[in-house]
Design a protein around this motif. Sequence first.
Motif, mmCIF file in Angstrom:
data_model
loop_
_atom_site.group_PDB
_atom_site.id
_atom_site.type_symbol
_atom_site.label_atom_id
_atom_site.label_comp_id
_atom_site.label_asym_id
_atom_site.label_seq_id
_atom_site.Cartn_x
_atom_site.Cartn_y
_atom_site.Cartn_z
ATOM 1 N N GLY A 81 -20.738 -81.673 22.704
ATOM 2 C CA GLY A 81 -19.409 -81.725 22.093
ATOM 3 C C GLY A 81 -18.442 -82.592 22.870
ATOM 4 O O GLY A 81 -17.466 -83.100 22.313
ATOM 5 N N ARG A 82 -18.723 -82.823 24.151
ATOM 6 C CA ARG A 82 -17.810 -83.643 24.965
ATOM 7 C C ARG A 82 -17.808 -85.099 24.513
ATOM 8 O O ARG A 82 -16.850 -85.825 24.754
ATOM 9 C CB ARG A 82 -18.186 -83.536 26.435
ATOM 10 N N TYR A 83 -18.887 -85.555 23.859
ATOM 11 C CA TYR A 83 -18.884 -86.914 23.314
ATOM 12 C C TYR A 83 -17.813 -87.038 22.224
ATOM 13 O O TYR A 83 -17.128 -88.057 22.117
ATOM 14 C CB TYR A 83 -20.246 -87.262 22.736
ATOM 15 N N TYR A 84 -17.698 -85.987 21.394
ATOM 16 C CA TYR A 84 -16.679 -85.996 20.345
ATOM 17 C C TYR A 84 -15.271 -85.920 20.953
ATOM 18 O O TYR A 84 -14.341 -86.567 20.461
ATOM 19 C CB TYR A 84 -16.908 -84.823 19.384
ATOM 20 N N VAL A 85 -15.122 -85.130 22.015
ATOM 21 C CA VAL A 85 -13.827 -85.053 22.696
ATOM 22 C C VAL A 85 -13.434 -86.422 23.235
ATOM 23 O O VAL A 85 -12.285 -86.868 23.108
ATOM 24 C CB VAL A 85 -13.887 -84.012 23.829
ATOM 25 N N VAL A 109 -21.363 -93.355 21.306
ATOM 26 C CA VAL A 109 -22.424 -92.632 20.608
ATOM 27 C C VAL A 109 -22.152 -91.140 20.726
ATOM 28 O O VAL A 109 -21.911 -90.627 21.819
ATOM 29 C CB VAL A 109 -23.807 -92.977 21.199
ATOM 30 N N THR A 110 -22.154 -90.442 19.598
ATOM 31 C CA THR A 110 -21.912 -88.997 19.557
ATOM 32 C C THR A 110 -23.176 -88.298 19.064
ATOM 33 O O THR A 110 -23.350 -88.096 17.869
ATOM 34 C CB THR A 110 -20.730 -88.676 18.629
ATOM 35 N N PRO A 111 -24.083 -87.921 19.963
ATOM 36 C CA PRO A 111 -25.361 -87.325 19.541
ATOM 37 C C PRO A 111 -25.161 -85.988 18.829
ATOM 38 O O PRO A 111 -24.192 -85.267 19.069
ATOM 39 C CB PRO A 111 -26.117 -87.126 20.867
ATOM 40 N N ASN A 112 -26.117 -85.672 17.972
ATOM 41 C CA ASN A 112 -26.093 -84.394 17.267
ATOM 42 C C ASN A 112 -26.627 -83.294 18.171
ATOM 43 O O ASN A 112 -27.615 -83.487 18.882
ATOM 44 C CB ASN A 112 -26.946 -84.461 15.996
ATOM 45 N N GLY A 113 -25.982 -82.150 18.127
ATOM 46 C CA GLY A 113 -26.426 -81.016 18.922
ATOM 47 C C GLY A 113 -26.885 -79.869 18.043
ATOM 48 O O GLY A 113 -26.947 -79.962 16.821
ATOM 49 N N LEU A 114 -27.238 -78.782 18.689
ATOM 50 C CA LEU A 114 -27.675 -77.574 18.010
ATOM 51 C C LEU A 114 -26.941 -76.376 18.591
ATOM 52 O O LEU A 114 -26.498 -76.401 19.744
ATOM 53 C CB LEU A 114 -29.185 -77.363 18.182
ATOM 54 N N ASN A 115 -26.837 -75.337 17.786
ATOM 55 C CA ASN A 115 -26.345 -74.067 18.292
ATOM 56 C C ASN A 115 -27.525 -73.362 18.955
ATOM 57 O O ASN A 115 -28.275 -72.626 18.324
ATOM 58 C CB ASN A 115 -25.770 -73.224 17.153
ATOM 59 N N VAL A 116 -27.704 -73.619 20.238
ATOM 60 C CA VAL A 116 -28.886 -73.127 20.949
ATOM 61 C C VAL A 116 -28.941 -71.612 20.934
ATOM 62 O O VAL A 116 -30.024 -71.021 20.917
ATOM 63 C CB VAL A 116 -28.886 -73.669 22.398
#
Length: 597
Positions: free
Chosen positions: A499-503, A174-181
């Motif tokens: 982003g580490r999920y995508y890595v 699972v690659t959750p969506n993030g935000l540019n905090v």
Amino acid sequence: MPLARSLSVTSLSGLEEWDEEFDREDAVLFEIAWEVANKGVHVSFLGYDVSMLMYHCTHLHFAAQCDEPPHIVAHFHEWLAGLGLVLCRQRQLPVATIFTTHATLLGRYLCAGSVDFYNKLAEFNVDKEAGDRQIYHRYCLERAAARCAHVFTTVSQITAVEAEHLLKRKPDIVTPNGLNVKKFSAMHEFQNLHAQSKARIQEFVRGHFYGHLDFNLDKTVFLFIAGRYEFSNKGADLFLEALARLNYLLRVNHSEVTIIAFFIMPARTNNFNVETLKGQAVRKQLWDTAQTVKERFGKKLYESLLVGQLPDVSKMLDKEDFTMMKRAIFATQRQCLPPICTHNMLEDSSDPILNCIRRIGLFNSAQDRVKVIFHPEFLSSTSPLLPMDYEEFVRGCHLGVFPSYYEPWGYTPAECTVMGIPSVSTNLSGFGCFMEEHIADPSAYGIYILDRRYRGVDESCNQLTSFLFQFCQQSRRQRIIQRNRTERLSDLLDWRYLGRYYVSARHMALAKAFPDTYIYEPQEPTSATGFRYPRPASVPPSPAHSLHSSPHHSEAEDEEEPYDEDLEVEKDRVNIRQPFNLPNRNKNQTVGLPEKN
């Protein structure tokens, strides 16, 4: 390296001519895409161009310039791009492929049809359902991409369950969506920004409810729901029903709190409502009158002090001043109730929100403790009605309510979180599942997770009503503390961490595509280690100074509540779990793997 040419298709014969260097099986895939296009569906041929680019990279120029064969990872999102992935695998290109679905195509169509989606996931005849909805070809492309990819991912656990039944493959990760905090970061100013934006919303409310402003704005709580106008999927139906029950609870308990619920969902309109525009004009007229009287009063007071006399208050306002104020008061007389909708709806009689409001009877009357404002247009700072951007509006509200039934991720509650605004989500949304997984008690941090998966609609509605009623009973000081806690969750949603999920997905794809070179050894995330992050500047360093975390001093009865920031941070380290641990990586050759995303 020359880029692949753009493909402009005018006939199937043109396709065959373009494909002459490949075998005939490629044309079959394009016949599917061409048939989809003939059905009136826009199809991007970017996927085809990407597959051509991958061919050039692996067989022609790029490969010829490298001492060792390149190891390429291609990440495809959604079914439109999936065509390129299918072609890469069909041509046996040495490329590691990843396919991510953010929401399954068939799932969106099924939920739009008001079916019992999650309880019947295992029972759907997917081919028949896709055919009945005339999306069979697109569904086939999405399913083929999911099945052909080396690594298949989704954005949330709830979407992973959906994909396993509808696309017939369980996601690998699972690659959750993030935000540019950093974009939303306000450092120590976020409490001040809340007060400033709230004041602007209050000005709009003064105009909207002119003539019926019989409630205290300092004891008014602003709720909102925003997003695409999907009445059931976004949970607007459940929210309205909960508001009706909340209105009853507030009335029988003789609460002094007033709730104003905003619905920000775009619908078909032809212009602003005349009564709504008139309200803002009346408010401005009253403001101008008050300023004029104040200037006249100030001038007389100044002249009285100049001659050394105490002013006679009874003579400070003359007949002309009273006449001006009476005219302004008469202008506020209103024969009708404040409008529900701020615009003229083109389909007023069939609009789901308006019909539901008519059924539950929330008409903004004086007896109602819950008021409703439907703004069927996205917010804009250039609007003559409510001149605020969406981000400013969110900062000014107290609670975002998103009781979604179908929400693969949920950016709206995530945006609330990084701006320090509490929100309501559900365990059928990706955001809600993510927070339940990573926070021991989400409600303590202003994230209220509604159970819509294992409860009936009536039980879920009662739970939502309970959440809202408890929130209304909070003092102003308690809401300030809760906003501090909510804002501390920002790092949990930052791409620096997610982003580490995508890595990890890329490492897994490389290991599957090139097993002689890469080995993937996943590591289970440990729940015992807390989520370590620096103390945010928005929170004061000591309890003594915590009273000034808001631009206004708290009420006297609220200041008695103890608040130790050091204990709060220590509690966070126990309650908030790490998002993910990067896997151990071994390699048999000297080809390096990226350490950072």
